[in-house]
Motif scaffolding. Structure first.
Motif, PDB file in Angstrom:
ATOM      1  N   ILE A  74      -4.806  13.858  -4.216  1.00  0.00           N
ATOM      2  CA  ILE A  74      -5.513  15.118  -4.500  1.00  0.00           C
ATOM      3  C   ILE A  74      -6.943  14.835  -4.953  1.00  0.00           C
ATOM      4  N   ALA A  75      -7.115  13.803  -5.768  1.00  0.00           N
ATOM      5  CA  ALA A  75      -8.463  13.430  -6.212  1.00  0.00           C
ATOM      6  C   ALA A  75      -9.336  13.027  -5.024  1.00  0.00           C
ATOM      7  N   MET A  76      -8.760  12.302  -4.075  1.00  0.00           N
ATOM      8  CA  MET A  76      -9.515  11.923  -2.886  1.00  0.00           C
ATOM      9  C   MET A  76      -9.880  13.150  -2.055  1.00  0.00           C
ATOM     10  N   LEU A  77      -8.919  14.056  -1.902  1.00  0.00           N
ATOM     11  CA  LEU A  77      -9.178  15.272  -1.124  1.00  0.00           C
ATOM     12  C   LEU A  77     -10.279  16.124  -1.741  1.00  0.00           C
ATOM     13  N   THR A  78     -10.271  16.210  -3.057  1.00  0.00           N
ATOM     14  CA  THR A  78     -11.253  17.047  -3.747  1.00  0.00           C
ATOM     15  C   THR A  78     -12.501  16.260  -4.146  1.00  0.00           C
ATOM     16  N   GLN A  79     -12.554  15.009  -3.723  1.00  0.00           N
ATOM     17  CA  GLN A  79     -13.702  14.125  -3.923  1.00  0.00           C
ATOM     18  C   GLN A  79     -14.133  14.041  -5.388  1.00  0.00           C
ATOM     19  N   ARG A  80     -13.163  13.793  -6.246  1.00  0.00           N
ATOM     20  CA  ARG A  80     -13.454  13.585  -7.665  1.00  0.00           C
ATOM     21  C   ARG A  80     -14.163  12.240  -7.837  1.00  0.00           C
ATOM     22  N   ARG A  81     -14.942  12.126  -8.886  1.00  0.00           N
ATOM     23  CA  ARG A  81     -15.667  10.878  -9.147  1.00  0.00           C
ATOM     24  C   ARG A  81     -14.718   9.711  -9.384  1.00  0.00           C
ATOM     25  N   TRP A  82     -13.562   9.978  -9.905  1.00  0.00           N
ATOM     26  CA  TRP A  82     -12.593   8.944 -10.271  1.00  0.00           C
ATOM     27  C   TRP A  82     -11.520   8.742  -9.203  1.00  0.00           C
ATOM     28  N   ALA A  83     -11.722   9.281  -8.033  1.00  0.00           N
ATOM     29  CA  ALA A  83     -10.702   9.248  -6.972  1.00  0.00           C
ATOM     30  C   ALA A  83     -10.350   7.825  -6.541  1.00  0.00           C
ATOM     31  N   LEU A  84     -11.347   6.988  -6.378  1.00  0.00           N
ATOM     32  CA  LEU A  84     -11.063   5.625  -5.929  1.00  0.00           C
ATOM     33  C   LEU A  84     -10.380   4.809  -7.024  1.00  0.00           C
ATOM     34  N   LEU A  85     -10.729   5.082  -8.280  1.00  0.00           N
ATOM     35  CA  LEU A  85     -10.028   4.423  -9.386  1.00  0.00           C
ATOM     36  C   LEU A  85      -8.558   4.836  -9.392  1.00  0.00           C
ATOM     37  N   ALA A  86      -8.302   6.132  -9.215  1.00  0.00           N
ATOM     38  CA  ALA A  86      -6.921   6.617  -9.164  1.00  0.00           C
ATOM     39  C   ALA A  86      -6.174   6.003  -7.978  1.00  0.00           C
ATOM     40  N   SER A  87      -6.853   5.833  -6.859  1.00  0.00           N
ATOM     41  CA  SER A  87      -6.232   5.226  -5.687  1.00  0.00           C
ATOM     42  C   SER A  87      -5.894   3.762  -5.942  1.00  0.00           C
ATOM     43  N   LEU A 110      12.546  -3.245   3.001  1.00  0.00           N
ATOM     44  CA  LEU A 110      11.694  -2.116   2.622  1.00  0.00           C
ATOM     45  C   LEU A 110      10.650  -2.524   1.582  1.00  0.00           C
ATOM     46  N   GLN A 111      10.995  -3.498   0.753  1.00  0.00           N
ATOM     47  CA  GLN A 111      10.022  -3.962  -0.232  1.00  0.00           C
ATOM     48  C   GLN A 111       8.802  -4.559   0.448  1.00  0.00           C
ATOM     49  N   SER A 112       9.017  -5.246   1.542  1.00  0.00           N
ATOM     50  CA  SER A 112       7.888  -5.808   2.293  1.00  0.00           C
ATOM     51  C   SER A 112       7.013  -4.697   2.857  1.00  0.00           C
ATOM     52  N   VAL A 113       7.645  -3.655   3.367  1.00  0.00           N
ATOM     53  CA  VAL A 113       6.898  -2.531   3.933  1.00  0.00           C
ATOM     54  C   VAL A 113       6.058  -1.855   2.859  1.00  0.00           C
ATOM     55  N   TYR A 114       6.685  -1.516   1.736  1.00  0.00           N
ATOM     56  CA  TYR A 114       5.963  -0.804   0.683  1.00  0.00           C
ATOM     57  C   TYR A 114       4.978  -1.698  -0.058  1.00  0.00           C
ATOM     58  N   PHE A 115       5.261  -2.984  -0.145  1.00  0.00           N
ATOM     59  CA  PHE A 115       4.269  -3.912  -0.681  1.00  0.00           C
ATOM     60  C   PHE A 115       3.033  -3.890   0.222  1.00  0.00           C
ATOM     61  N   GLY A 116       3.255  -3.886   1.528  1.00  0.00           N
ATOM     62  CA  GLY A 116       2.143  -3.797   2.472  1.00  0.00           C
ATOM     63  C   GLY A 116       1.354  -2.516   2.312  1.00  0.00           C
ATOM     64  N   PHE A 117       2.058  -1.403   2.072  1.00  0.00           N
ATOM     65  CA  PHE A 117       1.360  -0.127   1.853  1.00  0.00           C
ATOM     66  C   PHE A 117       0.499  -0.187   0.594  1.00  0.00           C
ATOM     67  N   GLY A 118       1.028  -0.757  -0.480  1.00  0.00           N
ATOM     68  CA  GLY A 118       0.252  -0.889  -1.717  1.00  0.00           C
ATOM     69  C   GLY A 118      -0.965  -1.767  -1.519  1.00  0.00           C
ATOM     70  N   ALA A 119      -0.781  -2.883  -0.821  1.00  0.00           N
ATOM     71  CA  ALA A 119      -1.905  -3.777  -0.541  1.00  0.00           C
ATOM     72  C   ALA A 119      -2.935  -3.078   0.350  1.00  0.00           C
ATOM     73  N   LEU A 120      -2.467  -2.321   1.335  1.00  0.00           N
ATOM     74  CA  LEU A 120      -3.381  -1.593   2.212  1.00  0.00           C
ATOM     75  C   LEU A 120      -4.174  -0.544   1.436  1.00  0.00           C
ATOM     76  N   GLU A 121      -3.541   0.112   0.479  1.00  0.00           N
ATOM     77  CA  GLU A 121      -4.273   1.075  -0.364  1.00  0.00           C
ATOM     78  C   GLU A 121      -5.427   0.380  -1.084  1.00  0.00           C
ATOM     79  N   LEU A 122      -5.167  -0.795  -1.626  1.00  0.00           N
ATOM     80  CA  LEU A 122      -6.215  -1.529  -2.339  1.00  0.00           C
ATOM     81  C   LEU A 122      -7.311  -1.996  -1.390  1.00  0.00           C
TER      82      LEU A 122
END
Length: 150
Positions: A74-87, A110-122
């Motif tokens: 939601i922070a990213m969608l609304t372009q809050r200043r802290w959006a990337l920190l929250a991400s 599944l842990q490998s998949v979601y670990f990959g998603f977390g790493a991709l977010e970063l």
């Protein structure tokens, strides 16, 4: 918060990934709480703080992991200043959840998949910030390498 034009597509991918992980976390919480682990035997929790039920784990999954991802999206969608920190917090929360889950119940694909998603977010957070310019724009990244910037 105005993102550079070159990072708008990456921001969209990050938002989609954050929402997906939020929905997935909430679904996992429902399965843990109302379906007693959704097929994961209670014996895997023997010797842990959670040995009697999946309730607390489900609440942590839904509130902490699902909540941080929802807030970040939601922070990213609304372009809050802290959006990337929250991400970044959401991405690290995903990695911590996976490491903890691995320590408690052992490995699942599944842990490998979601670990990959977390790493991709970063990685996407770094790319949107311009810290990983080769991801944002290959020409920008090549120019930075040629000019000696890292």
């Amino acid at each position: 918060m105005n993102f550079p034009l070159s990072s708008k597509a990456l921001s969209g991918v990050l938002i989609a990934l954050l929402f997906f992980d939020a929905v997935s976390s909430f679904a996992g919480a429902v399965m843990a709480i109302f379906f007693n682990g959704a097929g994961v035997p209670l014996e895997v929790l023997a010797g842990t703080w959670f040995q009697s039920s999946f309730l607390v784990l489900g609440l942590i999954l839904g509130i902490i992991l699902g909540g941080t991802h929802t807030v970040a999206a939601i922070a990213m969608l609304t372009q809050r200043r802290w959006a990337l920190l929250a991400s970044a917090v959401a991405g690290f929360a995903m990695l911590i959840w996976n490491f903890t889950e691995l320590a408690i119940i052992g490995y699942s694909w599944l842990q490998s998949v979601y670990f990959g998603f977390g790493a991709l977010e970063l990685i996407l957070v770094l790319a949107v910030l311009g810290i990983a310019p080769a991801i944002v724009s290959p020409r920008q990244g090549r120019a930075a390498l040629v000019n000696g910037a890292s």
